[in-house]
Structures are given as C-alpha cells and as structure tokens.
Design an enzyme around this catalytic site. Structure first.
Site, PDB file in Angstrom:
ATOM      1  N   GLU A   1       3.797  11.064   2.889  1.00 27.48           N
ATOM      2  CA  GLU A   1       3.530  11.665   1.583  1.00 27.48           C
ATOM      3  C   GLU A   1       2.258  12.509   1.619  1.00 27.48           C
ATOM      4  OE1 GLU A   1       5.906   8.246  -0.922  1.00 27.48           O
ATOM      5  OE2 GLU A   1       3.761   8.365  -1.221  1.00 27.48           O
TER       6      GLU A   1
ATOM      7  N   CYS B   1      -4.446  15.885  -0.246  1.00 24.28           N
ATOM      8  CA  CYS B   1      -4.613  14.633   0.479  1.00 24.28           C
ATOM      9  C   CYS B   1      -3.511  14.566   1.539  1.00 24.28           C
ATOM     10  CB  CYS B   1      -4.495  13.499  -0.541  1.00 24.28           C
ATOM     11  SG  CYS B   1      -4.765  11.896   0.140  1.00 24.28           S
TER      12      CYS B   1
ATOM     13  N   CYS C   1       0.541   2.908   9.158  1.00 24.57           N
ATOM     14  CA  CYS C   1      -0.836   2.752   9.628  1.00 24.57           C
ATOM     15  C   CYS C   1      -0.922   1.439  10.389  1.00 24.57           C
ATOM     16  CB  CYS C   1      -1.805   2.736   8.451  1.00 24.57           C
ATOM     17  SG  CYS C   1      -3.542   2.718   8.955  1.00 24.57           S
TER      18      CYS C   1
ATOM     19  N   CYS D   1      -5.179  -2.916   6.388  1.00 27.58           N
ATOM     20  CA  CYS D   1      -6.168  -3.295   5.373  1.00 27.58           C
ATOM     21  C   CYS D   1      -5.424  -4.064   4.277  1.00 27.58           C
ATOM     22  CB  CYS D   1      -6.863  -2.057   4.815  1.00 27.58           C
ATOM     23  SG  CYS D   1      -7.812  -1.189   6.093  1.00 27.58           S
TER      24      CYS D   1
ATOM     25  N   CYS E   1      -4.008  -2.234   0.939  1.00 37.23           N
ATOM     26  CA  CYS E   1      -3.445  -0.879   1.029  1.00 37.23           C
ATOM     27  C   CYS E   1      -1.943  -0.959   1.280  1.00 37.23           C
ATOM     28  CB  CYS E   1      -4.128  -0.114   2.159  1.00 37.23           C
ATOM     29  SG  CYS E   1      -3.431   1.526   2.423  1.00 37.23           S
TER      30      CYS E   1
ATOM     31  N   CYS F   1      -4.510   6.717  -4.591  1.00 34.52           N
ATOM     32  CA  CYS F   1      -4.990   6.152  -3.324  1.00 34.52           C
ATOM     33  C   CYS F   1      -4.330   4.816  -3.061  1.00 34.52           C
ATOM     34  CB  CYS F   1      -6.473   5.843  -3.377  1.00 34.52           C
ATOM     35  SG  CYS F   1      -7.504   7.208  -3.710  1.00 34.52           S
TER      36      CYS F   1
END
Ligand code: SAH
Length: 377
Positions: free
Chosen positions: A95, A108, A115, A119, A122, A344
């Site tokens: 995205e 962004c 990933c 974390c 997230c 975010c």
C-alpha cells in the site's frame, strides 16, 4: 506474465542507466533522455520517446522494458488522503498513501512486502514477511501517485512534495534498492525532491544507519516508541539486538555525516497505559536532551485484535507538555485517512507470509504491563 528476459529500466539510478546504455553500445546522454521520459513524462513505453531514433527504440523494445507495479485499487478519504493498493511481481500487494496538507503532499512509500521486524503494535508486522521490493517497485509508487492526477506535468508533480519511507516494511532491511529509489526521488532529471523532503524511517537497524550516512543524504526518522530497553524490547523486538544506547549513538553519528544542520525525527506511537505515563515522559525527556531532534507523537491507530488502545487526549497532552517543558519540540500527528485504513500501522496489503508468523497465533499483547519497569541505564 512478466518477461524476465528483458532488463527493466524503471528502477535504475542515472549511473546504472548510463552503464546500461554504454553496455549496449549507445551514448551516455541516452540515459538522461530515457530517465526524463520515464520519470518526468511518465512514459510507459519506448515508442513514446520521440527524441530517440526509431532504430534505438526498436533495440530497446527487444531487450528492455519499463515495468512498474500495477494499481489494484484507489481509495480517497474524506480528508483527501489517497490510498493505493498496488500489486507487485509475484501477486502480493503493498500500500501507498498520499497525504495532502496545504501546499504539501506527503507520499508514504512501502519498501517491503510485509515486514520481518514484528513490532507488537503494527499490523504490517502481524502480516509476516514475504520479500523485498525492487527499486522499480519502490519508485513506481511515486510514479503511480503523480500519474493518478493526470499527465505528468510540472503542476501535477507538485502533488508529491515529500516522500517518507514509512509504508510497509523496514527500509533499512532492503538497503540497496531503497537507496537506489531514493536517489531517483532526489535526481533532478527524475523527481527532483530536496534531500530534506525525503525521509527514511527506521526501527533502528544500527549498522545500516551507519552505512546509509555514507552513501546518501536523506532525512531520518527513528521509531523509538519507548524510553527504556525493558519496554522497547517488547514493543520493537529489534531493540534486543540494537538497544537504545546504541541507537542514540547511531543517530548522533548520522547527523554528524550530514553537511547541513538537520534533526532526527523521533517517532513515538503512543498506547494507553503502555508508554504514555508521566514516568515515560520524564525518561524520554532525559534520553532526548542531548540529541538534535523533534518528537512526533503518533496516537495508536487501532486494528482488529491489536490488543492496544489509543490514549485519552489528556494523557497525550500531558506527555507533550512534559516534553515541551524539557525543551523538546513535539508535535502530535493528526490521524489521516482513517476510514480507508490508510493511517500509520494500518497498512496491510496482501502478504503471503513466508515467516509463518501468521500461522503461529502469537498472543498480540505480550508482556506489556501498565507500569513499565524503570530504565535500565
Ligand atoms: N519500519 C520502519 C518504517 C515503518 S514507518 C519504522 O519502523 O520506522 C511506520 C510508522 O508507524 C512507524 O513509526 C511505526 O512504528 C508506526 N506504527 C506502526 N503501527 C502503528 C499503529 N498501529 N498506530 C500508530 N503508529 C503505528
């Protein structure tokens, strides 16, 4: 199907492109012409390149291509934020989000499919990891955003004034390709953004931060999220490898390599009862006192089964005031594009997980206690 026998020119830096034209027996200035066609005029094929001879166009058609990722969908939120779901080679999706604000437009950009850092708060991390994006797939996101406004005229190019490598993925875990793409963002014959307007955000891959300062001059954001190692070990697991003290030292070293006066942006995603308490603010103020930085508080953006909550406005305000009193410039990021899941930590794309993380069903809330332990240092 993609034709892997052809060389994709889209992600090449000017130097790589010059090398390519040299290899096929052509003059280096062809590289500049093709670069402008691809990135300034948005050309999708060599046939559009009218200042290039027909014979060279035919040669290029036979052995090269201009291939970026494809748009699957575009959503526009009430506040003007746009989100694209973009299909990359192999079928996964990432995205890209454009956040317009006054005469600025911040794009962004994603650097990986998923990933690997996991974390705890997230949603991209929860998707697991599939692969690194190519330089063409990274710079292709910038091209897509600009082209969605019509022809690639100078006016339309101004819709993207800033790029932040804050989409899906950890950019420093995909070093070479991200650096190539950022070179193109700053290249006059491509997107021509100033070095202050291209920002790489990292969870703190210390050796790569050092390497970055040696090869490119972009602005840096660091996802800190906790003022002590005990808490950061849980929220940002890579902290176990590169703890806060080493991360802070790397920030200082990075700033020392820049030839102008800049600051590091410290990102602090704030979660109720986790890292928003007065003691955290005090610890953070102490930690950041000697670092040229600005603090950006990101109120947690919820996603299903995250196990975390956004703090109350008063808690954020109190935290901010403590930082201000300590002389640290602090802003609170306004949530944008929430109803299209473009905020975010809400970017998920479509990731075929290769880490089997999604299969492991790790409890989302790990050892985070409302009152985190005191700093180790
Ligand atoms: N891996 C890089 C780039 C991702 S940037 C990095 O960690 O910096 C995305 C930013 O949004 C990071 O600061 C990340 O920690 C933050 N973030 C992730 N999930 C979030 C959430 N649910 N709410 C608010 N911010 C989040």
């Amino acid at each position: 199907m993609t034709d892997t026998s052809k060389t994709n020119l889209l992600g090449m830096t000017p130097a790589q492109l010059a090398g390519y034209f040299q290899d096929i027996g052509e003059k280096p200035f062809r590289a500049t012409q093709v670069l402008k066609w691809m990135h300034q005029l948005g050309a999708e094929s060599f046939d559009e390149m009218t200042n290039i001879s027909k014979s060279l166009r035919e040669k290029l058609n036979a052995q090269a291509e201009i291939r970026g990722p494809e748009i699957v969908s575009q959503d526009i939120s009430k506040d003007g934020t746009r989100k694209w779901v973009i299909r990359v080679d192999g079928g996964s999706c990432v995205e890209t989000v454009l956040i317009p604000e006054g005469d600025r437009g911040t794009l962004c950009v994603s650097s990986q499919v998923g990933c690997s850092l996991n974390c705890s708060f997230c949603s991209t991390g929860k998707q697991g990891f599939n692969r690194n994006l190519s330089a063409a797939e990274i710079i292709g996101q910038v091209r897509i955003a600009i082209k969605s406004f019509g022809a690639m005229s100078p006016a339309n190019k101004r819709v993207v004034t800033n790029v932040v490598m804050m989409g899906m993925g950890e950019p420093l875990m995909n070093f070479e390709r991200v650096v190539s793409a950022m070179h193109l963002m700053m290249e006059d014959n491509a997107y021509g953004l100033s070095k202050r307007r291209v920002t790489l955000s990292t969870a703190g891959v210390v050796p790569a931060m050092d390497k970055l300062g040696d090869v490119i001059d972009v602005s840096m954001a660091v996802s800190l999220h906790a003022p002590n190692d005990e808490l950061r070990d849980v929220l940002v697991p890579i902290n176990k490898r590169y703890p806060i003290k080493e991360l802070m030292a790397a920030c200082h070293r990075y700033l020392a390599k820049l030839d102008d006066k800049r600051v590091i942006t410290i990102e602090y995603t704030m979660m109720a009862g986790v890292n928003d308490l007065p003691e955290h603010a005090k610890q953070l103020a102490k930690l950041l006192k000697t670092l040229p930085c600005k603090l950006n508080i990101i109120p947690f953006n919820p996603f299903p089964n995250s196990g975390y909550e956004r703090p109350k406005a008063e808690a954020i305000e109190h935290f901010k005031n403590t930082m201000h009193k300590a002389g640290i410039r602090t802003t609170v990021r306004r949530t944008r594009g929430e109803e299209i899941d473009a905020a975010c930590g809400q970017l998920v794309g479509m990731v075929e997980d290769r880490t089997r993380r999604t299969a492991k069903l790790i409890p989302v809330v790990q050892q985070v206690t409302p009152h985190s332990p005191a700093a180790r240092h």
